[in-house]
Design a protein around this motif. Sequence first.
Motif, PDB file in Angstrom:
ATOM      1  N   ASP A  42     -29.232 -56.762  50.236  1.00  0.00           N
ATOM      2  CA  ASP A  42     -28.454 -56.828  51.476  1.00  0.00           C
ATOM      3  C   ASP A  42     -27.071 -57.407  51.198  1.00  0.00           C
ATOM      4  OD1 ASP A  42     -30.411 -56.231  53.776  1.00  0.00           O
ATOM      5  OD2 ASP A  42     -31.525 -57.672  52.572  1.00  0.00           O
ATOM      6  N   PHE A  43     -26.066 -56.802  51.811  1.00  0.00           N
ATOM      7  CA  PHE A  43     -24.698 -57.309  51.724  1.00  0.00           C
ATOM      8  C   PHE A  43     -24.154 -57.408  53.137  1.00  0.00           C
ATOM      9  CE2 PHE A  43     -25.658 -55.013  47.838  1.00  0.00           C
ATOM     10  CZ  PHE A  43     -25.429 -56.004  46.902  1.00  0.00           C
ATOM     11  N   LYS A  44     -23.540 -58.551  53.431  1.00  0.00           N
ATOM     12  CA  LYS A  44     -23.040 -58.780  54.791  1.00  0.00           C
ATOM     13  C   LYS A  44     -21.578 -59.183  54.756  1.00  0.00           C
ATOM     14  CE  LYS A  44     -27.549 -59.652  56.576  1.00  0.00           C
ATOM     15  NZ  LYS A  44     -28.484 -60.463  57.284  1.00  0.00           N
ATOM     16  N   GLY A  45     -20.893 -58.871  55.830  1.00  0.00           N
ATOM     17  CA  GLY A  45     -19.484 -59.213  55.951  1.00  0.00           C
ATOM     18  C   GLY A  45     -18.615 -57.975  55.969  1.00  0.00           C
ATOM     19  N   PRO A  46     -17.301 -58.155  56.113  1.00  0.00           N
ATOM     20  CA  PRO A  46     -16.391 -57.007  56.240  1.00  0.00           C
ATOM     21  C   PRO A  46     -16.360 -56.114  54.996  1.00  0.00           C
ATOM     22  CG  PRO A  46     -15.165 -59.080  56.190  1.00  0.00           C
ATOM     23  CD  PRO A  46     -16.617 -59.431  56.258  1.00  0.00           C
ATOM     24  N   ALA A  47     -16.721 -56.636  53.831  1.00  0.00           N
ATOM     25  CA  ALA A  47     -16.700 -55.836  52.598  1.00  0.00           C
ATOM     26  C   ALA A  47     -18.090 -55.321  52.216  1.00  0.00           C
ATOM     27  CB  ALA A  47     -16.120 -56.671  51.452  1.00  0.00           C
ATOM     28  N   ALA A  48     -19.040 -55.418  53.136  1.00  0.00           N
ATOM     29  CA  ALA A  48     -20.430 -55.066  52.819  1.00  0.00           C
ATOM     30  C   ALA A  48     -20.569 -53.635  52.302  1.00  0.00           C
ATOM     31  CB  ALA A  48     -21.313 -55.271  54.052  1.00  0.00           C
ATOM     32  N   ASN A  49     -19.899 -52.692  52.929  1.00  0.00           N
ATOM     33  CA  ASN A  49     -20.019 -51.291  52.524  1.00  0.00           C
ATOM     34  C   ASN A  49     -19.542 -51.084  51.095  1.00  0.00           C
ATOM     35  OD1 ASN A  49     -18.367 -48.567  52.221  1.00  0.00           O
ATOM     36  ND2 ASN A  49     -20.144 -48.144  53.518  1.00  0.00           N
ATOM     37  N   LYS A  50     -18.351 -51.587  50.791  1.00  0.00           N
ATOM     38  CA  LYS A  50     -17.796 -51.424  49.439  1.00  0.00           C
ATOM     39  C   LYS A  50     -18.658 -52.135  48.403  1.00  0.00           C
ATOM     40  CE  LYS A  50     -13.826 -49.224  50.151  1.00  0.00           C
ATOM     41  NZ  LYS A  50     -14.036 -47.783  50.176  1.00  0.00           N
ATOM     42  N   THR A  51     -19.181 -53.298  48.745  1.00  0.00           N
ATOM     43  CA  THR A  51     -20.018 -54.046  47.813  1.00  0.00           C
ATOM     44  C   THR A  51     -21.322 -53.299  47.539  1.00  0.00           C
ATOM     45  OG1 THR A  51     -19.062 -56.080  48.692  1.00  0.00           O
ATOM     46  CG2 THR A  51     -21.038 -56.307  47.341  1.00  0.00           C
ATOM     47  N   ALA A  52     -21.926 -52.745  48.586  1.00  0.00           N
ATOM     48  CA  ALA A  52     -23.164 -51.977  48.412  1.00  0.00           C
ATOM     49  C   ALA A  52     -22.914 -50.740  47.557  1.00  0.00           C
ATOM     50  CB  ALA A  52     -23.732 -51.590  49.775  1.00  0.00           C
ATOM     51  N   GLN A  53     -21.815 -50.042  47.793  1.00  0.00           N
ATOM     52  CA  GLN A  53     -21.472 -48.867  46.977  1.00  0.00           C
ATOM     53  C   GLN A  53     -21.312 -49.263  45.512  1.00  0.00           C
ATOM     54  OE1 GLN A  53     -18.350 -46.140  48.337  1.00  0.00           O
ATOM     55  NE2 GLN A  53     -18.484 -47.119  50.345  1.00  0.00           N
ATOM     56  N   HIS A  54     -20.636 -50.359  45.274  1.00  0.00           N
ATOM     57  CA  HIS A  54     -20.419 -50.823  43.906  1.00  0.00           C
ATOM     58  C   HIS A  54     -21.730 -51.258  43.254  1.00  0.00           C
ATOM     59  CE1 HIS A  54     -18.137 -52.407  40.535  1.00  0.00           C
ATOM     60  NE2 HIS A  54     -18.942 -53.452  40.575  1.00  0.00           N
ATOM     61  N   HIS A  55     -22.573 -51.918  44.005  1.00  0.00           N
ATOM     62  CA  HIS A  55     -23.858 -52.382  43.466  1.00  0.00           C
ATOM     63  C   HIS A  55     -24.711 -51.188  43.031  1.00  0.00           C
ATOM     64  CE1 HIS A  55     -26.756 -55.538  42.745  1.00  0.00           C
ATOM     65  NE2 HIS A  55     -27.689 -54.796  43.312  1.00  0.00           N
ATOM     66  N   GLU A  56     -24.643 -50.094  43.784  1.00  0.00           N
ATOM     67  CA  GLU A  56     -25.415 -48.906  43.406  1.00  0.00           C
ATOM     68  C   GLU A  56     -25.024 -48.404  42.017  1.00  0.00           C
ATOM     69  OE1 GLU A  56     -26.626 -44.385  44.777  1.00  0.00           O
ATOM     70  OE2 GLU A  56     -24.762 -45.257  45.526  1.00  0.00           O
ATOM     71  N   ILE A  57     -23.762 -48.495  41.659  1.00  0.00           N
ATOM     72  CA  ILE A  57     -23.305 -48.088  40.321  1.00  0.00           C
ATOM     73  C   ILE A  57     -24.067 -48.876  39.257  1.00  0.00           C
ATOM     74  CG2 ILE A  57     -21.337 -48.117  38.721  1.00  0.00           C
ATOM     75  CD1 ILE A  57     -19.557 -47.682  41.279  1.00  0.00           C
ATOM     76  N   HIS A  58     -24.193 -50.174  39.467  1.00  0.00           N
ATOM     77  CA  HIS A  58     -24.898 -51.017  38.500  1.00  0.00           C
ATOM     78  C   HIS A  58     -26.398 -50.701  38.469  1.00  0.00           C
ATOM     79  CE1 HIS A  58     -21.371 -53.240  37.453  1.00  0.00           C
ATOM     80  NE2 HIS A  58     -21.128 -53.504  38.730  1.00  0.00           N
ATOM     81  N   LEU A  59     -26.968 -50.350  39.607  1.00  0.00           N
ATOM     82  CA  LEU A  59     -28.381 -49.969  39.632  1.00  0.00           C
ATOM     83  C   LEU A  59     -28.598 -48.711  38.805  1.00  0.00           C
ATOM     84  CD1 LEU A  59     -29.264 -50.628  43.377  1.00  0.00           C
ATOM     85  CD2 LEU A  59     -29.728 -52.105  41.401  1.00  0.00           C
ATOM     86  N   LYS A  60     -27.696 -47.736  38.926  1.00  0.00           N
ATOM     87  CA  LYS A  60     -27.788 -46.504  38.135  1.00  0.00           C
ATOM     88  C   LYS A  60     -27.677 -46.816  36.640  1.00  0.00           C
ATOM     89  CE  LYS A  60     -25.866 -43.362  41.626  1.00  0.00           C
ATOM     90  NZ  LYS A  60     -26.913 -42.378  41.759  1.00  0.00           N
ATOM     91  N   GLU A  61     -26.770 -47.718  36.283  1.00  0.00           N
ATOM     92  CA  GLU A  61     -26.613 -48.108  34.877  1.00  0.00           C
ATOM     93  C   GLU A  61     -27.886 -48.759  34.353  1.00  0.00           C
ATOM     94  OE1 GLU A  61     -21.801 -49.011  35.029  1.00  0.00           O
ATOM     95  OE2 GLU A  61     -23.200 -50.680  35.201  1.00  0.00           O
ATOM     96  N   TYR A  62     -28.500 -49.612  35.159  1.00  0.00           N
ATOM     97  CA  TYR A  62     -29.732 -50.290  34.768  1.00  0.00           C
ATOM     98  C   TYR A  62     -30.862 -49.281  34.540  1.00  0.00           C
ATOM     99  CZ  TYR A  62     -33.651 -53.536  34.772  1.00  0.00           C
ATOM    100  OH  TYR A  62     -34.786 -54.231  34.419  1.00  0.00           O
TER     101      TYR A  62
END
Length: 81
Positions: A12-32
Motif C-alpha cells: 500500500d502507498f498513500k499520499g499525493p505521490a501514491a500512484n507514481k510510487t506504486a507504478q515504480h514499485h511494480e518495476i522492482h517486483l518485475k525485476e525480483y
Amino acid sequence: MEKTQKLKLIWDFKGPAANKTAQHHEIHLKEYITLEKLSLSITGFQDINDMHSIAYMVVMSSEMKAVRDALKPHRGQLYQE
C-alpha cells in the motif's frame, strides 16, 4: 493451504505521490521475479482512490514465505483470476 494456490501480495502507498510510487514499485517486483526465477510473473498497480494506490504481485503459495520474508508486503489475499 494447497501448494498450487495463488496468492496476491500487496504493498500500500498513500499520499499525493501514491500512484507514481506504486507504478515504480511494480518495476522492482518485475525485476525480483526475473532475478529469483519465480513461477508466475503477474504484477500490477491499482489506484484505490487519489491518495491510495497499491502495487501487487501474484505468487504460488509454495513460494510465498520466501517472497514475503524478502519483500515484506503489507498484506496478502487469495488471488482470484
